[in-house]
Every structure is written in structure tokens, then in C-alpha cells.
Write a protein that holds these residues in place. Structure first.
Motif, PDB file in Angstrom:
ATOM      1  N   GLY A 174      49.994  42.943  23.353  1.00  0.00           N
ATOM      2  CA  GLY A 174      50.614  43.141  24.644  1.00  0.00           C
ATOM      3  C   GLY A 174      49.984  42.772  25.816  1.00  0.00           C
ATOM      4  N   GLY A 175      50.253  42.653  27.069  1.00  0.00           N
ATOM      5  CA  GLY A 175      49.497  42.361  28.109  1.00  0.00           C
ATOM      6  C   GLY A 175      50.290  41.434  29.018  1.00  0.00           C
ATOM      7  N   ILE A 176      51.495  41.316  28.905  1.00  0.00           N
ATOM      8  CA  ILE A 176      52.254  40.228  29.889  1.00  0.00           C
ATOM      9  C   ILE A 176      51.970  40.485  31.310  1.00  0.00           C
ATOM     10  N   LYS A 177      51.733  41.562  31.904  1.00  0.00           N
ATOM     11  CA  LYS A 177      51.589  41.556  33.483  1.00  0.00           C
ATOM     12  C   LYS A 177      50.277  40.999  33.778  1.00  0.00           C
ATOM     13  N   PHE A 178      49.363  40.719  32.874  1.00  0.00           N
ATOM     14  CA  PHE A 178      48.085  40.307  33.148  1.00  0.00           C
ATOM     15  C   PHE A 178      47.950  38.771  33.273  1.00  0.00           C
ATOM     16  N   PHE A 179      49.216  38.164  32.707  1.00  0.00           N
ATOM     17  CA  PHE A 179      49.287  36.796  32.804  1.00  0.00           C
ATOM     18  C   PHE A 179      50.451  36.207  33.691  1.00  0.00           C
ATOM     19  N   GLU A 180      51.395  37.130  33.903  1.00  0.00           N
ATOM     20  CA  GLU A 180      52.521  36.802  34.851  1.00  0.00           C
ATOM     21  C   GLU A 180      52.674  37.582  36.158  1.00  0.00           C
ATOM     22  N   LYS A 181      52.215  38.666  36.189  1.00  0.00           N
ATOM     23  CA  LYS A 181      52.180  39.502  37.566  1.00  0.00           C
ATOM     24  C   LYS A 181      50.784  39.610  38.054  1.00  0.00           C
ATOM     25  N   ARG A 182      50.163  38.857  38.549  1.00  0.00           N
ATOM     26  CA  ARG A 182      48.784  38.877  39.109  1.00  0.00           C
ATOM     27  C   ARG A 182      48.612  38.823  40.288  1.00  0.00           C
ATOM     28  N   LYS A 183      47.736  39.475  40.892  1.00  0.00           N
ATOM     29  CA  LYS A 183      47.179  39.534  42.409  1.00  0.00           C
ATOM     30  C   LYS A 183      46.883  38.353  43.046  1.00  0.00           C
ATOM     31  N   ASP A 184      46.393  37.219  42.172  1.00  0.00           N
ATOM     32  CA  ASP A 184      46.193  35.741  42.571  1.00  0.00           C
ATOM     33  C   ASP A 184      47.489  35.077  42.454  1.00  0.00           C
ATOM     34  N   GLY A 185      48.435  35.561  41.946  1.00  0.00           N
ATOM     35  CA  GLY A 185      49.673  34.760  42.084  1.00  0.00           C
ATOM     36  C   GLY A 185      49.914  33.638  40.712  1.00  0.00           C
ATOM     37  N   ARG A 186      49.024  33.704  40.140  1.00  0.00           N
ATOM     38  CA  ARG A 186      48.836  32.527  39.063  1.00  0.00           C
ATOM     39  C   ARG A 186      49.940  33.162  37.727  1.00  0.00           C
ATOM     40  N   ASN A 187      50.432  32.075  37.178  1.00  0.00           N
ATOM     41  CA  ASN A 187      51.186  32.245  36.001  1.00  0.00           C
ATOM     42  C   ASN A 187      50.636  31.671  34.949  1.00  0.00           C
ATOM     43  N   LEU A 188      50.080  32.654  34.086  1.00  0.00           N
ATOM     44  CA  LEU A 188      48.853  32.207  32.817  1.00  0.00           C
ATOM     45  C   LEU A 188      49.786  31.851  31.899  1.00  0.00           C
ATOM     46  N   LEU A 189      51.076  32.245  31.624  1.00  0.00           N
ATOM     47  CA  LEU A 189      51.729  31.830  30.539  1.00  0.00           C
ATOM     48  C   LEU A 189      52.388  30.488  30.760  1.00  0.00           C
ATOM     49  N   ASN A 190      52.416  30.054  32.064  1.00  0.00           N
ATOM     50  CA  ASN A 190      52.561  28.504  32.144  1.00  0.00           C
ATOM     51  C   ASN A 190      51.619  27.783  32.022  1.00  0.00           C
ATOM     52  N   GLU A 191      50.647  28.101  32.238  1.00  0.00           N
ATOM     53  CA  GLU A 191      49.275  27.458  32.139  1.00  0.00           C
ATOM     54  C   GLU A 191      49.104  27.310  30.554  1.00  0.00           C
ATOM     55  N   MET A 192      49.388  28.249  29.833  1.00  0.00           N
ATOM     56  CA  MET A 192      49.203  28.273  28.203  1.00  0.00           C
ATOM     57  C   MET A 192      50.249  27.083  27.594  1.00  0.00           C
ATOM     58  N   LYS A 193      51.487  27.277  28.285  1.00  0.00           N
ATOM     59  CA  LYS A 193      52.100  26.108  27.804  1.00  0.00           C
ATOM     60  C   LYS A 193      51.727  24.824  27.991  1.00  0.00           C
ATOM     61  N   GLU A 194      51.085  24.655  29.222  1.00  0.00           N
ATOM     62  CA  GLU A 194      50.488  23.352  29.713  1.00  0.00           C
ATOM     63  C   GLU A 194      49.365  22.975  28.639  1.00  0.00           C
ATOM     64  N   LYS A 195      48.670  24.022  28.330  1.00  0.00           N
ATOM     65  CA  LYS A 195      47.739  23.636  27.163  1.00  0.00           C
ATOM     66  C   LYS A 195      48.372  23.692  25.572  1.00  0.00           C
ATOM     67  N   GLY A 196      49.488  23.642  25.538  1.00  0.00           N
ATOM     68  CA  GLY A 196      50.184  23.431  23.962  1.00  0.00           C
ATOM     69  C   GLY A 196      50.393  24.626  23.356  1.00  0.00           C
ATOM     70  N   TYR A 197      50.634  25.820  24.127  1.00  0.00           N
ATOM     71  CA  TYR A 197      51.004  27.137  23.388  1.00  0.00           C
ATOM     72  C   TYR A 197      52.513  27.148  23.415  1.00  0.00           C
ATOM     73  N   SER A 198      53.100  27.761  22.674  1.00  0.00           N
ATOM     74  CA  SER A 198      54.437  28.076  22.260  1.00  0.00           C
ATOM     75  C   SER A 198      54.329  29.830  22.763  1.00  0.00           C
TER      76      SER A 198
END
Length: 366
Positions: A174-198
Motif C-alpha cells: 500500500g501507500g499511494i498517498k505518499f506518492f501522489e498526495k504529497r505536501k511538496d506537490g511531487r507525483n512520485l508515481l510519475n517519477e517512477m514511470k520516468e525511471k522505467g517502472y510500470s
């Protein structure tokens, strides 16, 4: 007299050398580590908060033989952290991931808050495939300790920032909110995609992706078994094994049954036992894979015991068990270490929890 003494000495030497060679062949005892068959892969299953009474619950409450009984090598681990007699999950997992005793709350750092390379980071650099699975969020203490380095386990958003560059091939939990709904506004799931993650956030895939993948199935921790989590832990483990075993260099997979601990904290025996039985089922999937594969060491242990859980006689009725707890927190009791596969003989005995890391590292060193 001298001849007789020399003959006796040579006879004893011959017997001892014969015994040693037989034991090495049987993979039970080795006088020389280099002669012991080493595993190509390691699956480390951590039952968070799982002590001997929790394991006993699988024997009494499972329909059929528990998978714990398939192990023939069992040791005991001493769980204290560097700061406290009773460890927390962060320090308890960091000893497995990095081999150092550290303070309660530390994630992948030593007593001076200096980052320590984890076994996942080390093996990733050496060409191993790696995976992390949990029924908590993947930024929770145990999974986080294998890929992140922060001073406090509560720094969830900071922990998540380590995931894109972690080198881990397979994340599930689990843990979607720590990747998408962050205080700093970053979307880490998009960053994961940029690093080659599905990226998967809806359903557990039925087949592994070609590249790296991250599967987040809940906003924070996964639902309880009683809330309909189903076979997530077992199915995610099977999926990871299908993926990681394609790597010719070998793999390391950590699987955590997180909510055994949560049931202990809640002093809720039904919750604890349901989670424990789910974990036992996942152990079975790991053992089935290892038996077919022949090159995989399966380890099952805990970071600590939670709840002071006891299966006691119900009053004077010695044919009826009553689950009791002595604390809503952790206890300082030793926890079991189960081992099956190449190198299992190194996990007999009583030892510090840090030894588990050093034994794994020694076995995977090429």
C-alpha cells in the motif's frame, strides 16, 4: 609405544575427516564454508511481531498442517536494538537489511544517523533482481528499511522519495498517498514511470511486466484479511517470484506479513490469527517455489514479538485454549528463525538478529 600412539592419532584423523566429508555432502555441517552449497536466491519472509506463540497459533487454528512444520532448521534470534532492550520495527528491520544494531526509529541508518548500504542496494549493484512486498504501506518501517535512509520512521514522504532510484525491481503493498498526495506537490508515481517502472494501483497484475514495477493497492496500509484483502500477499509473492527468477544472476525477495503485528498491538486475537494464517499460506508458496527451483534459500523470522501473546489453558479446562496478551506494545522475547534450502545449516542456534544479515550476505557473496 610411539608407533601405537602415532597409529591411533592417524586413525582418529581419518575418522574425523571421513565424518566431515559425509556431513558436507549431506549439507548439514561444513568445516569449510567454501565447500557448502550456496543458494542462488534468497526469500526472506518477515512476520512482523511474530513470536513462538503466534507460530503456535498456526498449529492450533489452521485447517491442516501449517507450512511452518515443513522446516527442519530452526534457530532463535535476540532482538534488542542499540537504544532499547525492546526493539521497534525500524531498528528490527534495519538489522536484517544492513547488518547493524541501531536505535529505535532508525531506517537504514546507524547510531550516528549515517546511511548504511542495504542488502537490496548491494545486490542490485551486483546484478541481482530484488523485490519488496508488504501488507502495510511500502513506506512503513520494515519495507522502508530495505531501500531508504532516514532518521525517523515517521518521515513517510521522505522515505517514498527513495523508491524511484532504489533499483528495486518489484514493489507491492500500500501507500499511494505518499506518492501522489504529497505536501511538496511531487507525483512520485510519475517519477517512477520516468525511471522505467510500470505502475499499478487498481488490480494486482496476473503476469509480471517486462521491466520494473510498483504495485500500490491502498492509500495507506492494505485492508485486514477480515476486510477482504484476499490472497494479495500470496499472489503478489508468486508474481514476484515469476518475475525475479528470470534473472540469471539470482534474486533477493523480502515479504512482510505486517499486520500480525497490528493484531498484537490491538490485543485482538482473531485479527492476529487471521493474519498469521495468511502469512503461513504465503510461506507455503515460497517453499513450493524453492523446492521446485532447487537453488533458493527460504528464511522466515520476525523483527520482534508483539503483544506478549500467549495461548493458555482456559482456566482448569486444559483442552481449551484462551488467547491472552500482556501488553499493547512489543516484548523482548527471542523470535524463531526458520530456514530451508542451500545454506540452511548456518541458521541453527541462538544469535543476535544482526547475524541474519551477515549469514545472508556470506551466502550470496560470489
Amino acid at each position: 609405544m610411539q608407533f601405537k600412539s602415532l597409529f591411533a592419532l592417524l586413525s582418529i584423523s581419518y575418522v574425523l575427516s571421513s565424518c566431515i566429508s559425509v556431513n558436507v555432502k549431506d549439507n548439514k555441517v561444513s568445516s569449510n564454508f567454501s565447500e557448502t552449497k550456496k543458494p542462488k536466491n534468497i526469500i526472506l519472509l518477515i512476520g512482523d511481531g511474530m513470536g513462538l506463540s503466534q507460530v503456535s497459533a498456526a498449529i492450533y487454528y489452521k485447517n491442516g498442517k501449517p507450512n511452518f512444520e515443513r522446516f527442519t532448521t530452526i534457530g532463535l534470534s535476540k532482538t534488542s536494538s542499540s537504544s532499547d532492550l525492546v526493539t521497534d520495527s525500524a531498528a528490527g528491520a534495519t538489522v536484517f537489511s544492513a547488518g547493524v544494531k541501531t536505535y529505535n526509529g532508525a531506517i537504514g541508518v546507524d547510531n550516528d544517523t549515517i546511511p548504511v548500504e542495504t542488502i537490496v542496494e548491494k545486490l542490485s549493484k551486483e546484478g541481482f533482481a530484488t523485490g519488496i512486498i508488504s501488507t502495510s504501506s511500502i513506506v512503513h518501517a520494515t519495507p522502508a528499511s530495505f531501500y531508504a535512509h532516514v532518521k525517523r520512521r515517521s518521515y513517510y514522504e521522505e522515505i517514498a522519495t527513495f523508491a524511484p532510484n532504489s533499483g528495486v525491481d518489484f514493489f507491492a503493498g500500500g501507500g499511494i498517498k505518499f506518492f501522489e498526495k504529497r505536501k511538496d506537490g511531487r507525483n512520485l508515481l510519475n517519477e517512477m514511470k520516468e525511471k522505467g517502472y510500470s505502475v499499478f494501483t487498481e488490480n494486482l497484475p496476473t503476469k509480471p511486466s517486462l521491466g520494473k514495477e510498483i504495485i500500490l493497492m491502498a492509500e495507506d496500509g492494505m485492508p485486514k484479511m477480515s476486510e477482504g484483502r484476499g490472497n494479495f500477499l500470496t499472489d503478489a509473492t508468486k508474481l514476484a517470484l515469476e518475475k525475479l527468477s528470470k534473472n540469471e544472476n539470482g534474486f533477493f525477495l523480502m515479504v512482510e506479513g505486517s499486520q500480525i503485528d497490528w493484531g498484537g498491538h490491538a490485543n485482538d486475537a482473531d485479527y492476529l490469527i487471521e493474519e498469521l494464517l495468511d502469512f503461513d499460506k504465503t510461506i507455503g508458496a515460497a517453499l513450493d517455489f524453492a523446492e521446485e527451483n532447487g537453488e533458493t534459500l527460504v528464511l522466515v523470522t520476525a523483527d520482534h514479538e508483539t503483544g506478549g501473546f500467549t495461548l493458555a489453558a482456559d482456566g482448569s479446562d486444559y483442552n481449551k485454549l484462551k488467547s491472552t496478551f500482556s501488553t499493547p506494545g512489543h516484548s523482548g522475547t527471542m523470535v524463531p528463525v526458520f530456514a530451508r534450502g542451500p545454506g540452511e545449516n548456518y541458521f541453527n542456534g541462538i544469535y543476535e538478529n544482526t547475524a541474519i544479515y551477515h549469514k545472508m550476505k556470506m551466502l550470496l557473496d560470489k
